[in-house]
Design a protein around this motif. Structure first.
Motif, short mmCIF file in Angstrom:
data_model
loop_
_atom_site.label_atom_id
_atom_site.label_comp_id
_atom_site.label_asym_id
_atom_site.label_seq_id
_atom_site.Cartn_x
_atom_site.Cartn_y
_atom_site.Cartn_z
N ALA A 6 0.83 -1.12 -0.11
CA ALA A 6 -0.04 -0.02 0.01
C ALA A 6 1.00 1.09 0.01
O ALA A 6 0.45 2.34 -0.69
CB ALA A 6 -0.73 0.01 1.25
N ARG A 7 1.85 1.19 0.55
CA ARG A 7 2.79 2.51 0.69
C ARG A 7 3.46 2.56 -0.57
O ARG A 7 3.52 3.70 -1.05
CB ARG A 7 3.96 2.07 1.96
CG ARG A 7 4.71 3.52 2.14
CD ARG A 7 5.66 3.12 3.44
NE ARG A 7 6.36 1.89 3.41
CZ ARG A 7 7.44 1.69 2.81
NH1 ARG A 7 8.01 2.34 1.90
NH2 ARG A 7 7.94 0.29 2.98
N GLY A 10 0.55 3.10 -3.26
CA GLY A 10 -0.27 4.26 -2.87
C GLY A 10 -1.73 4.25 -2.83
O GLY A 10 -2.48 5.14 -2.55
N ALA A 11 -2.28 2.98 -2.69
CA ALA A 11 -3.86 2.67 -2.60
C ALA A 11 -3.81 1.16 -2.12
O ALA A 11 -2.92 0.63 -2.02
CB ALA A 11 -4.62 2.87 -3.96
N ASN A 12 -4.99 0.95 -1.70
CA ASN A 12 -5.24 -0.46 -1.21
C ASN A 12 -4.93 -1.31 -2.43
O ASN A 12 -5.17 -1.36 -3.68
CB ASN A 12 -6.68 -0.53 -1.03
CG ASN A 12 -7.41 -1.70 -0.32
OD1 ASN A 12 -6.62 -2.85 -0.52
ND2 ASN A 12 -8.47 -1.48 0.52
N PRO A 13 -4.44 -2.62 -2.05
CA PRO A 13 -3.94 -3.91 -2.94
C PRO A 13 -5.23 -4.04 -3.76
O PRO A 13 -4.99 -4.66 -4.78
CB PRO A 13 -3.34 -4.69 -1.81
CG PRO A 13 -3.08 -4.25 -0.98
CD PRO A 13 -3.93 -2.82 -0.73
N LEU A 14 -6.48 -4.13 -3.42
CA LEU A 14 -7.66 -4.50 -4.08
C LEU A 14 -7.98 -3.57 -5.26
O LEU A 14 -8.22 -4.04 -6.30
CB LEU A 14 -8.90 -4.54 -3.00
CG LEU A 14 -8.91 -5.57 -2.20
CD1 LEU A 14 -10.26 -5.23 -1.05
CD2 LEU A 14 -8.89 -6.84 -2.77
N HIS A 15 -7.31 -2.37 -4.92
CA HIS A 15 -7.46 -1.40 -6.20
C HIS A 15 -6.43 -1.79 -7.42
O HIS A 15 -6.89 -1.78 -8.45
CB HIS A 15 -7.06 0.17 -5.82
CG HIS A 15 -7.12 0.95 -6.88
ND1 HIS A 15 -5.98 1.54 -7.49
CD2 HIS A 15 -8.21 1.95 -7.26
CE1 HIS A 15 -6.33 2.43 -8.36
NE2 HIS A 15 -7.72 2.41 -8.16
#
Length: 179
Positions: A6-7, A10-15
């Motif tokens: 995520a870091r 930059g977003a949720n892994p599901l994204h």
């Protein structure tokens, strides 16, 4: 692992998973259409959509939305005593969006483009498209106006109750003005 991804991403892994799925589906569609004359038409349609939406339509409806919100704020600042407490902006945005989307989808029928083909395929004319679009648009604005009026009435009733509750001059059981 999830926080690191995520870091880095930059977003949720599901994204990321959803994006990869979309790219896979788009790749499959391109491979499936490769070599067919339909691919050229799809690419032309896609390019026209990007140009039409991103370069023409988006700035226009962003300007309209900005004008609507700025007008509401200016009216709100100039007459704070007449402020209704409920912004009408979203009650205008939604029917405008619905009308615009329906117009774009049914534009060929509204302007009677391909009327001979439509008549041959369905046995009907494109005559009712404009009237129906206008009727649906009026219904969307009407429902939105009713919902806004109900929300405004509820806010006014809540404000009146709060003012009466905090008014020491009012008798404790004086409910004559509650209606």
């Amino acid at each position: 692992m999830r926080k690191t991804l995520a870091r880095l991403y930059g977003a949720n892994p599901l994204h990321l998973l959803a994006l990869l799925g979309c790219f896979a589906l788009a790749g499959y569609a391109v491979i499936h259409l490769a070599g067919e004359p339909m691919l050229v038409r799809v690419l032309i349609w896609f390019a026209a959509s990007i140009i039409g939406h991103d370069l023409i339509l988006f700035p226009l409806y962003a300007l309209a939305d900005r004008s609507l919100t700025q007008t509401w704020r200016a009216l709100h600042r100039s007459h704070p005593e007449r402020r209704p407490g409920v912004s009408p902006v979203n009650y205008l945005r939604l029917p405008m969006l619905g009308c615009g989307l329906l117009f774009v989808v049914f534009f060929p029928g509204i302007i009677k483009q391909g009327s001979q083909t439509y008549l041959a395929a369905t046995g009907q004319t494109q005559q009712p498209y404009l009237g129906r679009w206008l009727l649906i648009s009026a219904a969307m604005f009407g429902v939105s106006a009713i919902l806004y009026a109900a929300r405004l009435g509820n806010a006014h009733r809540h404000t009146t109750r709060s003012a009466n509750h905090h008014n020491p001059d009012r008798a404790p059981f004086d409910h004559a003005n509650d209606e």
